[in-house]
Design a protein around this motif. Structure first.
Motif, short mmCIF file in Angstrom:
data_model
loop_
_atom_site.label_atom_id
_atom_site.label_comp_id
_atom_site.label_asym_id
_atom_site.label_seq_id
_atom_site.Cartn_x
_atom_site.Cartn_y
_atom_site.Cartn_z
N ASN A 162 23.87 14.67 -40.58
CA ASN A 162 24.61 14.88 -41.82
C ASN A 162 26.09 14.95 -41.49
N LEU A 163 26.85 13.97 -41.94
CA LEU A 163 28.29 13.94 -41.67
C LEU A 163 29.11 14.58 -42.79
N ASN A 164 28.43 15.03 -43.84
CA ASN A 164 29.14 15.70 -44.93
C ASN A 164 29.31 17.18 -44.62
N VAL A 165 30.00 17.44 -43.53
CA VAL A 165 30.22 18.81 -43.08
C VAL A 165 31.72 19.03 -42.87
N SER A 166 32.12 20.27 -42.96
CA SER A 166 33.54 20.59 -42.78
C SER A 166 33.87 20.68 -41.30
N MET A 167 35.08 20.29 -40.96
CA MET A 167 35.55 20.34 -39.57
C MET A 167 35.75 21.79 -39.13
N ALA A 333 25.10 8.49 -38.94
CA ALA A 333 24.98 9.02 -40.29
C ALA A 333 23.54 8.86 -40.79
N THR A 334 23.06 9.86 -41.51
CA THR A 334 21.69 9.84 -42.04
C THR A 334 21.41 8.57 -42.82
N GLU A 335 22.37 8.13 -43.61
CA GLU A 335 22.18 6.93 -44.43
C GLU A 335 21.93 5.69 -43.56
N LYS A 336 22.62 5.60 -42.42
CA LYS A 336 22.44 4.45 -41.54
C LYS A 336 21.07 4.47 -40.86
N ALA A 337 20.62 5.67 -40.48
CA ALA A 337 19.28 5.79 -39.91
C ALA A 337 18.23 5.42 -40.95
#
Length: 355
Positions: A162-167, A333-337
């Motif tokens: 999940n790349l929708n995370v805060s830095m 990214a989850t979407e790519k997997a």
């Protein structure tokens, strides 16, 4: 499509649970019907509330053998219907349970989706009963090919993140964090503590997790006279919430082996550099001196060298490492997997049509 994920027993707090939760819900969001088949309730059941349609195939048997598990999976299939595909997840044994349970429904494809190297299992040969394979890393794909699995049947899907995370901005000062199971045989946390005891600069270590060697590690920290610099936080449903509240310069993972090293990818996605051993998984994620450091397994000297390099970083160098870390995991990214997994199902249909 009707998809069943068949798993072996899970503790409830690991990377497998995290990934299965993400992928199963993604499939549901795309209109597929999903069921999760477990032998019995997980050690920590909280993750089961986050996934669709959980069934237990051997709940009455504490130490069910393979025959009991095969029968249990078959009974669930009889109860809820024959799937379009089974994703045999986590262990080679789950492939065996699925194959036997399907019986006359031999045209239902079984996809093996391992999350550890084949060499970490005592029964790796059971994967050969699968029809197709999702490999979470290039190293697992190589292992499958070495085991005489046809490369055309293997799809390198990566491990979804999940790349929708805060830095989380890393800071100077040698503030290290370990996240994971507290178990020395694979994770070698004792090596981490012993090496930090030799590190001459000021440092701190936060350990987030639980496991069988928890008390041993606390005792070791006492004996090394570093207990005041090591904080044990215990297990957390979201360890990154803890990381946001403390200081971090780098994540450290010095395992003897990994299937992928999900926590490494999770750290990189938040902009945190990583020190990891050069084993399957982390060696695909880490580009030395660009987003972290790779050391040989068991090498205290190389780990110490990495600590010293972090100690000598300038603020600009650390910021560059952080930016590189975030960019380096975009391809996971989850979407790519998901796209690769769905492509697998399209290939299944095409193969069926040719038969």
């Amino acid at each position: 499509m009707k998809l069943y994920f068949v798993l072996d027993y899970l503790g409830g707090r690991g990377g497998v649970e995290t990934v299965v939760t993400a992928i199963s819900n993604q499939f549901v969001n795309k209109g597929h019907e999903v069921a999760i088949l477990l032998p019995k309730p997980s050690g920590d059941k909280s993750w089961e509330r986050e996934v669709p349609n959980v069934y237990y195939y051997n709940e009455k048997h504490d130490k069910g053998n393979a025959i009991d598990n095969c029968i249990g999976v078959a009974q669930i299939i009889q109860k809820i219907g024959v799937p379009d595909a089974i994703i045999a997840t986590h262990t080679p044994h789950s492939v065996l349970y699925s194959r036997v349970a399907l019986g006359l429904h031999s045209k239902v494809p079984i996809i093996s989706w391992l999350h550890q190297p084949l060499k970490s299992f005592y029964d790796p040969h059971y994967v050969k009963y699968a029809d197709l394979y999702w490999a979470i890393s290039a190293s697992i794909k190589k292992e499958l090919i070495k085991s005489k699995i046809d490369s055309d049947k293997i799809c390198l899907v990566g491990n979804p993140i999940n790349l929708n995370v805060s830095m989380i901005e890393p800071i100077l000062g040698n503030h290290f964090v370990y996240i994971g199971r507290l178990e020395n045989n694979q994770k070698q946390i004792d090596l981490l503590l012993n090496t930090l005891a030799l590190f001459q600069n000021k440092w701190s270590l936060d350990i987030i997790g639980d496991g069988p060697d928890n008390e041993k590690l606390k005792s070791l920290a006492e004996r090394l006279n570093i207990r005041d610099r090591v904080r044990f936080h215990g297990w957390s449903y979201d360890p990154w919430d803890i990381v946001r509240s403390i200081r971090i310069s780098a994540l450290v993972l010095v395992s003897k082996y990994e299937g992928f090293g999900l926590v490494v990818a999770e750290a990189l996605s938040r902009g945190i550099p990583v020190i990891a051993t050069k084993v399957e998984g982390p060696d695909e994620l880490i580009q030395p001196h660009e987003n972290g450091w790779l050391i040989e397994p068991g090498s205290s000297q190389q780990l110490l060298d990495a600590f010293n390099e972090i100690n000598d970083l300038s603020n600009d160098q650390l910021k560059l490492l952080s930016r590189n870390a975030r960019k380096s995991v975009d391809k996971y990214a989850t979407e790519k997997a998901m796209d690769k997994m769905i492509e697998t199902f399209i290939n299944i249909k095409e193969r069926r049509n040719r038969l």
